[in-house]
Design a protein around this motif. Structure first.
Motif, PDB file in Angstrom:
ATOM      1  N   PRO A  48      -1.371 100.765  -0.534  1.00 36.46           N
ATOM      2  CA  PRO A  48      -2.197 100.224  -1.615  1.00 36.46           C
ATOM      3  C   PRO A  48      -3.247 101.181  -2.176  1.00 36.46           C
ATOM      4  CG  PRO A  48      -2.608  99.052   0.448  1.00 36.46           C
ATOM      5  CD  PRO A  48      -1.464  99.966   0.683  1.00 36.46           C
ATOM      6  N   LYS A  49      -3.898 101.962  -1.338  1.00 35.45           N
ATOM      7  CA  LYS A  49      -4.944 102.856  -1.843  1.00 35.45           C
ATOM      8  C   LYS A  49      -4.357 103.862  -2.842  1.00 35.45           C
ATOM      9  CE  LYS A  49      -8.650 105.914  -0.364  1.00 35.45           C
ATOM     10  NZ  LYS A  49      -9.350 106.499   0.772  1.00 35.45           N
ATOM     11  N   GLN A  50      -3.285 104.528  -2.455  1.00 32.83           N
ATOM     12  CA  GLN A  50      -2.653 105.504  -3.328  1.00 32.83           C
ATOM     13  C   GLN A  50      -2.008 104.832  -4.543  1.00 32.83           C
ATOM     14  OE1 GLN A  50      -2.129 105.237  -0.017  1.00 32.83           O
ATOM     15  NE2 GLN A  50      -2.248 107.235   0.954  1.00 32.83           N
ATOM     16  N   TYR A  51      -1.407 103.676  -4.312  1.00 31.85           N
ATOM     17  CA  TYR A  51      -0.751 102.919  -5.389  1.00 31.85           C
ATOM     18  C   TYR A  51      -1.757 102.564  -6.485  1.00 31.85           C
ATOM     19  CZ  TYR A  51       1.736  98.972  -7.558  1.00 31.85           C
ATOM     20  OH  TYR A  51       2.333  98.118  -8.439  1.00 31.85           O
ATOM     21  N   TYR A  52      -2.891 101.967  -6.093  1.00 33.95           N
ATOM     22  CA  TYR A  52      -3.913 101.591  -7.069  1.00 33.95           C
ATOM     23  C   TYR A  52      -4.486 102.818  -7.764  1.00 33.95           C
ATOM     24  CZ  TYR A  52      -4.230  96.620  -5.950  1.00 33.95           C
ATOM     25  OH  TYR A  52      -3.982  95.289  -5.810  1.00 33.95           O
ATOM     26  N   GLN A  53      -4.723 103.892  -7.020  1.00 35.80           N
ATOM     27  CA  GLN A  53      -5.253 105.111  -7.616  1.00 35.80           C
ATOM     28  C   GLN A  53      -4.311 105.652  -8.679  1.00 35.80           C
ATOM     29  OE1 GLN A  53      -8.350 106.324  -7.016  1.00 35.80           O
ATOM     30  NE2 GLN A  53      -7.945 107.704  -8.717  1.00 35.80           N
TER      31      GLN A  53
END
Length: 61
Positions: A48-53
């Motif tokens: 999620p962190k990389q996806y949202y970024q």
């Protein structure tokens, strides 16, 4: 529902903003709309962190 989707052997288009749901199904490819085109993302909802970024970066002007 997640179990049925994960057992299905064919291709599906799944459209959802529910990150928990998307993380629970076995997504192998993910797409975003950027500059009026459909583009494959580098990251999947399971990160999620990389996806949202990545999604935020694609909407910067």
């Amino acid at each position: 529902m997640e179990g049925g989707i994960n057992e299905y052997k064919g291709a599906l288009w799944v459209i959802s903003h529910d990150l928990d749901f998307l993380s629970q199904i076995n997504i192998s490819q993910n797409f975003k709309v950027s500059e009026q085109t459909l583009q494959m993302t580098t990251y999947l909802p399971s990160t999620p962190k990389q996806y949202y970024q990545e999604l935020l970066e694609s909407h910067k002007t």
